[in-house]
Every structure is written in C-alpha cells, then in structure tokens.
Enzyme design. Structure first.
Site, short mmCIF file in Angstrom:
data_model
loop_
_atom_site.label_atom_id
_atom_site.label_comp_id
_atom_site.label_asym_id
_atom_site.label_seq_id
_atom_site.Cartn_x
_atom_site.Cartn_y
_atom_site.Cartn_z
N ASP A 7 57.05 1.52 -63.45
CA ASP A 7 57.35 1.50 -62.01
C ASP A 7 56.11 1.12 -61.21
O ASP A 7 56.18 0.33 -60.26
CB ASP A 7 57.96 2.84 -61.53
CG ASP A 7 57.37 4.06 -62.21
OD1 ASP A 7 56.56 3.89 -63.15
OD2 ASP A 7 57.69 5.18 -61.81
N TYR A 61 69.00 -2.10 -75.43
CA TYR A 61 69.94 -3.22 -75.54
C TYR A 61 70.63 -3.29 -76.90
O TYR A 61 71.32 -4.24 -77.20
CB TYR A 61 69.22 -4.54 -75.23
CG TYR A 61 68.99 -4.72 -73.74
CD1 TYR A 61 68.92 -3.62 -72.89
CD2 TYR A 61 68.88 -5.97 -73.17
CE1 TYR A 61 68.71 -3.76 -71.54
CE2 TYR A 61 68.67 -6.13 -71.81
CZ TYR A 61 68.59 -5.02 -71.00
OH TYR A 61 68.39 -5.16 -69.65
N LYS A 101 57.09 3.60 -70.23
CA LYS A 101 57.44 4.77 -69.42
C LYS A 101 57.27 6.01 -70.30
O LYS A 101 58.16 6.86 -70.41
CB LYS A 101 58.90 4.62 -68.91
CG LYS A 101 59.34 5.66 -67.92
CD LYS A 101 58.77 5.48 -66.52
CE LYS A 101 59.14 6.62 -65.61
NZ LYS A 101 58.56 6.48 -64.25
N ASP A 156 63.35 -7.33 -69.30
CA ASP A 156 64.43 -8.06 -68.64
C ASP A 156 64.18 -8.04 -67.13
O ASP A 156 64.24 -9.06 -66.44
CB ASP A 156 65.76 -7.39 -69.00
CG ASP A 156 66.96 -8.20 -68.58
OD1 ASP A 156 66.77 -9.29 -68.01
OD2 ASP A 156 68.09 -7.73 -68.80
N ASP A 203 62.28 -11.26 -64.54
CA ASP A 203 62.88 -11.84 -63.33
C ASP A 203 61.97 -11.62 -62.13
O ASP A 203 61.87 -12.47 -61.24
CB ASP A 203 64.27 -11.23 -63.06
CG ASP A 203 65.36 -11.95 -63.84
OD1 ASP A 203 65.05 -12.58 -64.86
OD2 ASP A 203 66.54 -11.86 -63.43
#
Ligand code: NAI
Ligand code: MG
Length: 342
Positions: free
Chosen positions: A214, A128, A180, A238, A242
């Site tokens: 994942d 970001y 990851k 992010d 959610d």
C-alpha cells in the site's frame, strides 16, 4: 555475427477486435526493421472459437510448443460461456511464471516525465490459483466466500532469481520487493523471505529493498523515480503494473511479456477494443513495444533499440500519433511514418 542472419520461428496470434489491424501494422514494421522472425500464424480467441470450437485450439498450443516464442494480439474472452480466460490457460500450459511489465515515458508533457520502471509479477501463484468456494449458511448459498492463496517456496525463489538475473543483465541498480508481510505474514512473508534469501547472492551487484504494497502504491504516485525494478506477487503485480502503465500514458503504450523456462509470449496489455475495431484507428505502439521486448528476449538488442528509437521519434519529433494519444493518424499512417524513420 552469424546469429544476426539466422531466422527465428515464432508463433503469431492475430487475435480479435483491433488485433488484425495492429498485427498487420506491426508485421510491416518488423519486416522493414529486418527482424529475424519467421511467423507461424495460428488461430486464437473469438475467431478460433467459431472456426475450431475452442478459443485456444490444439494446433495453436502445438505451434507454441515448437517455437517456444509467440507474439499475441488481444483476445476477446467469450463472456458467459464458462470458458476460462485464454491468458490464464496459456500461462498455466507453458508455466509462464514471470510477467514482465516495463513502463517508460515516451510521450512527453504527461503527468510524469522520465519514467523508466520495470515490474516483475509472479504469474502463477498467490490468490490467482482460483481455489475459491462459497459456504452456505441458513439457506443462503453465498453466505460466506472463501479464497485461498498459494505461494510455494520454490515458486517464490524461482521468480526472485529470475528478477535479479534480469536486473543484472539489463544494468538495473535496485530491486524493491513488494509485499504485505505485516498482515499476510505467511503467504507474502514466504515471498519476502525467499526473495531476500536469494537476493544475498546479488548483494554486490544490486541494492535490494522491500516495501509494503500500500505504501508502494502511494510512493509510485508521489515519487516514481525512486524505484527501478519492482518484484511482487500475482495480485499486487496485477494492480501495480496497471498503475505504472498509468504513469506513462496508459494502456495504448503498455507492453508485457509472459516468460517461463520453455516458452515466452509477448503481448500488448490492452484488450481487443471492440468499440474501435475495424475503424483502422487503433494505436499499434503497445504491440510494437512488445515486439521490441521479444527482440530483446532473443538477444537482438540492436533491433529492439532501433525499433524503440524510431517509435519515439515518430511520436515525439514527427508528432505522428493515433487518436488515443491526441493525434489524427490512422494505424497504417502511423506505421508508414515509423517505417520512414527506420
Ligand atoms: P480494452 O483494453 O480492449 O479497451 C479499453 C479502452 O481502451 C477502449 O476504449 C479501447 O478503445 C481503448 N483501447 C485499447 N487498446 C487501444 C489501442 N491499441 N488503441 C486505441 N485505443 C485502445 O479493454 P476492454 O474493453 O475491457 O476489453 C475488451 C475485450 O478485450 C474483452 O473481451 C476482454 O476480455 C479482452 N481483453 C483481452 C486482453 C488480452 O488479450 N491480453 C487484455 C484485456 C482485455
Ligand atoms: Mg491486469
């Protein structure tokens, strides 16, 4: 005890769309609760764009510099004007490196009951940072897009330490580092390695695990109860924040905090909801839960807990709910019912 009677200056950004409606309800409720905040109301968002020519005017920044504490209604980011996201500007300006997103079940009978998760997202680094560009090839100006993620050892250690301290302070048992590092070996490998290293100091107080992002996303749907605190990088945070909001009934119930060394800004996770603005039907719960986080932040834990309890009782026992939760109450009627509970 003297602290209980001390007033705390705090900046209030009413915001756009449903902002004024949910902020009004929230202020009334906080007043009834006897919350310690002395509000300094400042302009931000579309409204400020019209009156001050800037969605984040200097007077607003000045106020937050002074109070180091803010409650923020949703802000409409003007589209197509090239103006950078106000939320990103605030995070950078005040170096709000920790994004705290708790998710707790309140409305029962949903897909998952008894969820009590906290996600901490690194808020300033990773993908970001916005170092992006196109590489033209053979006359196609957008033939290739390139984006760089930046993680610093200092930034990784800072967020890890903040998270472990938060977990200990709040009686949490387990922190899962989400990464990851099998593919992005350096970018998220540094994050994992730094967090594990800092975690050694907490080994007698916390269980510290790691999970690939994942797999974590899938596990959150299969068995969310296995997790306690999740610690992750900006982009993964992010997305996963959610996801956990979805586990407990969606955006109308999701609060967030942006926290740094010198300031903290609390907000509802949802936006300005232009489709229902001005109708008096918006759900103020996300902003109320953000206010409870703000009370916790200034060590007024009893007030925070009273507010959360009254909110839960209003929704679950009194069954007073706004439309998004399947009820018929207006924003103000919900506020009245909650104040009765207080
Ligand atoms: P949104 O969150 O405003 O709305 C999405 C849907 O959820 C709409 O149907 C809305 O009516 C509903 N909703 C949202 N909050 C609600 C509440 N408290 N009670 C009942 N229903 C609620 O997202 P959208 O439409 O994508 O964005 C609208 C504007 O908000 C945009 O300008 C966007 O940039 C801004 N935004 C600002 C944020 C912030 O300031 N933190 C966060 C997200 C979006
Ligand atoms: Mg998001």
């Amino acid at each position: 005890m003297s602290q209980a009677s001390q007033r705390i200056p705090a900046t209030l950004l009413t915001g756009d769309g449903i902002g004024p409606e949910i902020v009004h309800a929230t202020r009334r409720i906080l007043e009834a609760l006897g919350a310690p905040f002395d509000w300094d109301e400042q302009p931000a968002g579309l409204g400020a764009m019209e009156t001050h020519g800037d969605p984040l005017p200097e007077c607003t920044l000045e106020s937050i510099r002074r109070t180091q504490l803010a409650l923020k209604g949703p802000l409409t980011t003007p589209v197509g004007s090239g103006i950078r996201s106000i939320n990103v500007r605030l995070r950078e300006e005040f170096q709000l490196y920790a994004n705290l997103r708790p998710a707790r079940s309140i409305v029962d009978g949903g897909r998952f009951d008894d969820i009590d998760l906290v996600l901490v997202r690194e808020n300033l680094e990773g993908f970001y940072v916005g170092y992006e560009h196109y590489i033209p090839v053979n006359g196609d100006p957008k033939a290739v897009a390139e984006s760089a993620g930046i993680n610093t050892r200092e930034g990784c250690r800072r967020i890890a330490k903040w998270t472990f301290d938060y977990a200990v302070r709040n009686g949490r048992k387990k922190v899962t580092i989400v990464h990851k590092a099998n593919i992005l070996k350096k970018l998220t490998g540094l994050f994992l390695e730094s967090a594990q290293e800092i975690g050694k100091d907490y080994a007698d107080q916390l269980t510290i695990e790691e999970r690939i992002v994942d797999n974590c996303a899938m596990q959150l749907v299969l068995n969310p109860w296995q997790f306690d605190v999740l610690l992750t990088t900006n982009l993964f945070g992010d997305i996963l924040s959610d996801e956990i909001a979805g586990l407990v009934g969606g955006l109308g119930m999701a609060p967030g905090g942006n926290i740094g060394k010198d300031a903290a800004i609390f907000e509802a996770v949802h936006g300005s909801a232009p489709d229902i603005a001005g109708k008096g039907i918006a759900n103020p719960c996300a902003l109320l839960l953000a206010s409870a986080m703000m009370l916790d932040h200034v060590d007024h834990h009893e007030d925070a807990e009273r507010l959360r309890k009254a909110l839960r009782a209003t929704i679950v026992e009194d069954r007073v709910r706004t439309g998004d939760l399947g009820g018929t109450a207006s924003t103000e009627a919900f506020a009245d019912a909650l104040i009765q509970r207080l």
